[in-house]
Write a protein that holds these residues in place. Structure first.
Motif, PDB file in Angstrom:
ATOM      1  N   LEU A  86      20.332  34.669  55.093  1.00 53.52           N
ATOM      2  CA  LEU A  86      20.970  34.811  53.809  1.00 53.52           C
ATOM      3  C   LEU A  86      20.922  33.445  52.956  1.00 53.52           C
ATOM      4  O   LEU A  86      20.593  33.574  51.786  1.00 53.52           O
ATOM      5  CB  LEU A  86      22.452  35.709  53.871  1.00 53.52           C
ATOM      6  N   VAL A  87      21.413  32.553  53.657  1.00 48.77           N
ATOM      7  CA  VAL A  87      21.631  31.427  52.875  1.00 48.77           C
ATOM      8  C   VAL A  87      19.897  30.851  52.557  1.00 48.77           C
ATOM      9  O   VAL A  87      19.734  30.535  51.422  1.00 48.77           O
ATOM     10  CB  VAL A  87      22.090  30.203  53.916  1.00 48.77           C
ATOM     11  N   ALA A  88      19.018  30.887  53.287  1.00 44.58           N
ATOM     12  CA  ALA A  88      17.876  30.401  53.330  1.00 44.58           C
ATOM     13  C   ALA A  88      17.263  31.106  51.928  1.00 44.58           C
ATOM     14  O   ALA A  88      16.133  30.783  51.055  1.00 44.58           O
ATOM     15  CB  ALA A  88      16.818  30.622  54.407  1.00 44.58           C
ATOM     16  N   GLU A  89      17.425  32.511  51.943  1.00 38.90           N
ATOM     17  CA  GLU A  89      16.870  33.466  50.743  1.00 38.90           C
ATOM     18  C   GLU A  89      17.470  33.511  49.698  1.00 38.90           C
ATOM     19  O   GLU A  89      16.825  33.629  48.499  1.00 38.90           O
ATOM     20  CB  GLU A  89      16.586  34.790  51.415  1.00 38.90           C
ATOM     21  N   HIS A  90      19.059  33.170  49.710  1.00 33.15           N
ATOM     22  CA  HIS A  90      19.630  33.543  48.298  1.00 33.15           C
ATOM     23  C   HIS A  90      20.440  32.309  47.994  1.00 33.15           C
ATOM     24  O   HIS A  90      21.181  32.363  47.068  1.00 33.15           O
ATOM     25  CB  HIS A  90      20.300  34.851  48.385  1.00 33.15           C
ATOM     26  N   GLY A  91      20.474  31.501  48.986  1.00 31.93           N
ATOM     27  CA  GLY A  91      21.586  30.284  48.640  1.00 31.93           C
ATOM     28  C   GLY A  91      20.823  29.467  47.765  1.00 31.93           C
ATOM     29  O   GLY A  91      19.698  29.525  47.070  1.00 31.93           O
ATOM     30  N   THR A  92      21.606  28.521  47.113  1.00 37.71           N
ATOM     31  CA  THR A  92      21.212  27.577  46.063  1.00 37.71           C
ATOM     32  C   THR A  92      20.688  26.135  46.670  1.00 37.71           C
ATOM     33  O   THR A  92      21.572  25.591  47.220  1.00 37.71           O
ATOM     34  CB  THR A  92      22.299  27.199  44.962  1.00 37.71           C
ATOM     35  N   PRO A  93      19.257  25.780  46.621  1.00 37.50           N
ATOM     36  CA  PRO A  93      18.887  24.721  47.227  1.00 37.50           C
ATOM     37  C   PRO A  93      19.142  23.568  46.488  1.00 37.50           C
ATOM     38  O   PRO A  93      19.316  23.435  45.119  1.00 37.50           O
ATOM     39  CB  PRO A  93      17.361  24.947  47.400  1.00 37.50           C
ATOM     40  N   PHE A  94      19.535  22.407  47.157  1.00 37.45           N
ATOM     41  CA  PHE A  94      19.749  20.973  46.367  1.00 37.45           C
ATOM     42  C   PHE A  94      19.423  19.920  47.516  1.00 37.45           C
ATOM     43  O   PHE A  94      19.780  20.037  48.662  1.00 37.45           O
ATOM     44  CB  PHE A  94      21.196  20.947  45.773  1.00 37.45           C
ATOM     45  N   GLU A  95      19.246  18.695  46.912  1.00 35.25           N
ATOM     46  CA  GLU A  95      18.970  17.664  47.748  1.00 35.25           C
ATOM     47  C   GLU A  95      20.328  16.932  47.808  1.00 35.25           C
ATOM     48  O   GLU A  95      21.005  16.338  47.003  1.00 35.25           O
ATOM     49  CB  GLU A  95      17.969  16.554  46.845  1.00 35.25           C
TER      50      GLU A  95
END
Length: 506
Positions: free
Chosen positions: A350-359
């Protein structure tokens, strides 16, 4: 004498001061009329005469009465009162929200709205209960944060001012001088060294002892969600979704077994916006159950035929909290009736598909947890779980996104539980687990939990008989629950993903 029994009775408070009992640091403050300063109960200075002292429930109340902070014992460098979570009354819930920076971001009106009162009535309530109104309480919190940043980091004073929540450098300077009778430069003293990277802050979180840091680390490492959390030997790190931007925190968790002292959990924060310092610190404190009174909890179980021996093996066990109530609720629904490993796997997807990526700059930390708004917009048919649970998850997220259910610790716990149970697919186990982790309820027990029954059977007890007698564990049933779960927790090597997820909570 417990913190609940104390209730600012002059003689009881004075006995605690004479004995320099560290358990009451943060529960009340001693103001000395002859010196004009206020101290923590365990201050090493000579005990003043009883006729020369007044006791206050908060540092803000002492400051409002014209007293300044003791430079020797640093009375604001203490855990908060455990009563805020035990009673969870309006004052306690307000203190949690103020510590999170709600007054700084939303004003007194925003705080009052979250608590369900008018600003005027809330100010009267807090003044009667805590000796200071919301503005004074928020000001004291800003001053404390600023002092810690001044003394423990090389940040510039302007950065400190805004990180602590002050609206101007002048306001910051005036408050520091008034509260501590020192300028920011004098507080920092001879501390030098190179400037830290922008947005990186290392602080120490005060906790009462004993503190079972290793057991807390095992629990957190055992429940890692990839992208949001990571861990290594003795440390745990995760992403933070904060009011002004993303961040991360790393906690170094070690045992502090000696009872009756104050220990410190090192915490390193990386923040996109320094205005989120107070919120980030408060959420890290929630995670480690920083305001727990472990001596009172452990003493309650002395002699108990089930939990007593477990307390002696792991004194100071904490109830792991949370950095985001919505995330906790979502993870709880996903984990219904599946193993920890299965829940972690689904949640990581769920995180990989719908989470917000950031560095983040931290290996293994790549995303913010998906917001309730995002999950509410998903099709339950597309989720990697049974359809009924998918519908329950989306329905819960919609209630969180709309505000029908609020897990910011502002509403009354019983009201939150009723609202959760009104949602399709949310039963007692889920609602109570959310209360345990998201609302810091110290008196939750899960009699139907498979892990509880397995732990009791493994210990040689009849689960039905123990569950029937569990009322004797009030008001600390959450800690009894954690001691039972702790017996099932295998040693976890966070570097080995295969070591995770071999126990169940339900």
């Amino acid at each position: 004498m417990s913190t609940r029994d104390l209730h600012l009775d002059h003689e009881s408070c004075y006995r605690a001061v004479k004995s320099r009992d560290r358990r009451f640091d943060g529960v009340f403050y001693t103001a000395v009329h002859t010196t004009g300063i206020y101290c923590r109960p365990s201050c090493p200075a000579r005990t003043p005469a009883s006729r020369n002292v007044t006791f206050f429930p908060t540092a803000a109340a002492a400051q409002a009465a014209g007293f300044r902070a003791c430079k020797r014992c640093l009375p604001d460098a203490t855990p908060g009162s455990p009563d805020w979570d035990v009673a969870a009354d309006v004052a306690g819930r307000a203190m949690r929200l103020i510590a999170d920076g709600v007054v700084d971001r939303e004003g007194v009106e925003g705080l009052a709205h979250r608590l369900g009162y008018t600003p005027r009535h809330l100010t009267r309530l807090l003044g009667a209960e805590l000796g200071a109104g919301p503005l004074a309480l928020a000001r004291a919190r800003r001053a404390q944060t600023a002092r810690v940043l001044i003394e423990t980091t090389p940040m510039g004073y302007a950065d400190v001012a805004f990180a602590a929540g002050f609206s101007s450098v002048r306001q910051f300077n005036d408050t520091i001088r008034e509260v501590y009778a020192s300028s920011p430069t004098e507080l920092r003293g001879r501390r030098g060294g190179p400037r830290s990277a922008t947005g990186t802050i290392t602080l120490r979180l005060a906790v009462r002892t004993p503190f079972a840091g290793e057991a807390l680390h095992r629990f957190l490492a055992h429940h890692l969600v990839a992208g949001v959390e990571t861990a290594g030997p003795g440390w745990y790190a995760r992403t933070l979704d904060l009011p002004h931007g993303p961040g991360t925190v790393r906690l170094d968790l070690a045992d502090a077994p000696v009872a009756g002292e104050t220990a410190f959990v090192p915490a390193t924060f990386r923040l996109a916006d320094l205005r989120d310092t107070s919120a980030a610190v408060e959420r890290a404190r929630r995670l480690v159950d920083a305001d727990c009174d472990p001596v009172a909890v452990d003493d309650h179980f002395a002699g108990d035929p089930v939990v007593g021996a477990l307390v002696r093996l792991t004194p100071g066990l904490r109830v792991p909290g949370q950095v985001d109530g919505d995330e906790t609720a979502v993870r709880t629904v996903i984990g219904q009736q599946v193993s920890v490993l299965g829940a972690n796997t689904v949640t990581s997807r769920l995180v990989a598909e719908h989470g917000t990526p950031f560095e983040t700059g931290v290996p293994g930390l790549t995303h913010l947890f998906p917001s309730a708004d995002t999950i509410a917009g998903l099709d339950p048919e597309d989720l990697p779980m049974p359809r009924s649970r998918g519908r329950a998850l989306v329905g819960l997220a919609a209630a969180l996104a709309s505000g029908d259910v609020a897990l910011d610790r502002g509403p009354d716990r019983d009201d939150v539980r009723r609202r959760l149970l009104d949602l399709p697919g949310i039963g007692s186990w889920t609602a109570d687990y959310v209360a345990l982790r998201a609302l810091a309820h110290p008196d939750v027990f899960l009699p139907t939990d498979v892990g509880v029954r397995n732990a009791l059977a493994d210990l040689g007890h009849d689960p039905a008989a123990v569950v029937a007698d569990s009322e004797a564990w009030r008001p600390w049933r959450s800690y009894a629950l954690m001691h039972l779960w702790n017996t099932l927790m295998p040693p976890v090597d966070p570097a080995d993903p295969a070591a995770e997820g071999s126990t169940k909570e339900s």
